[in-house]
Design an enzyme around this catalytic site. Sequence first.
Site, short mmCIF file in Angstrom:
data_model
loop_
_atom_site.label_atom_id
_atom_site.label_comp_id
_atom_site.label_asym_id
_atom_site.label_seq_id
_atom_site.Cartn_x
_atom_site.Cartn_y
_atom_site.Cartn_z
N GLY A 80 42.23 47.59 50.68
CA GLY A 80 40.71 47.20 50.83
C GLY A 80 40.19 46.36 49.91
O GLY A 80 40.82 46.34 48.63
N GLN A 105 34.34 42.31 43.92
CA GLN A 105 35.65 42.40 43.36
C GLN A 105 36.19 40.93 43.28
O GLN A 105 37.16 40.74 42.40
CB GLN A 105 36.38 43.20 44.36
N CYS A 107 42.42 51.12 43.13
CA CYS A 107 41.36 50.03 43.13
C CYS A 107 42.10 48.86 42.74
O CYS A 107 42.70 48.84 41.43
CB CYS A 107 40.28 50.63 42.46
N LEU A 108 42.20 47.77 43.52
CA LEU A 108 42.56 46.54 42.79
C LEU A 108 42.03 46.02 41.62
O LEU A 108 42.57 45.35 40.71
CB LEU A 108 42.49 45.43 43.85
N HIS A 153 35.06 53.80 49.74
CA HIS A 153 35.44 53.31 48.40
C HIS A 153 34.89 51.98 48.44
O HIS A 153 34.21 51.57 47.41
CB HIS A 153 37.06 53.40 48.32
N GLU A 154 34.99 51.12 49.43
CA GLU A 154 34.46 49.86 49.38
C GLU A 154 32.96 49.80 49.47
O GLU A 154 32.49 48.90 48.93
CB GLU A 154 35.12 48.90 50.75
N HIS A 199 31.60 50.15 46.11
CA HIS A 199 31.60 48.66 45.36
C HIS A 199 30.55 48.02 45.59
O HIS A 199 29.68 47.41 44.61
CB HIS A 199 33.00 47.96 45.66
#
Length: 168
Positions: free
Chosen positions: A46, A51, A91-92, A133-134, A137
């Site tokens: 995701g 991000q 997480c990226l 999670h997204e 953000h």
Amino acid sequence: MAKLEIKKYGDPVLRKKSDFVQKISKDIKRLTEDMLETMYSSRGLGLAAPQVGVSLRVCVIDVDPDKKLPLVMVNPKIVSGGNKILEQEGCLSLPEIFAEVKRFSNIAAEYTDLEGKNKTIEAEGLLARAIQHEIDHLDAKIFIDYLPDWKRKNIEKEIKRRKKKGDW
Ligand code: CO
């Protein structure tokens, strides 16, 4: 399509609340294409617009990347959730950092798709976790915010060490 730079933990854009998208413009479509390319090539499940430095309520998710059937969500919102469970996530924007976070195991979410249609999705397991999670953000929240102080401080120390080495 273009691969975008992923902003790492510490970048102020990750702590800025994202704005609602007013219209599904060409720019929004291009942004989601670039986000998908970035997510797939980084092997993430995701990615949220902040991000990649864009403070708009847009995210892309694909918890089964081999099938390449991504979920693109504009203005997503959790409308119900049940049964909180603890599972590991990453997480990226925090490469190689993993921690257990408590989240709903099943949810319903509303969003707008790229055709401008309002949709509702019911999700469970990894997909439910990824959506939560997204959306976090978009609200400037990062998964390590949920950890107990001592755990988060350890992770922040590790990040500081890696920053010093130029590995962040
Ligand atoms: Co993330």
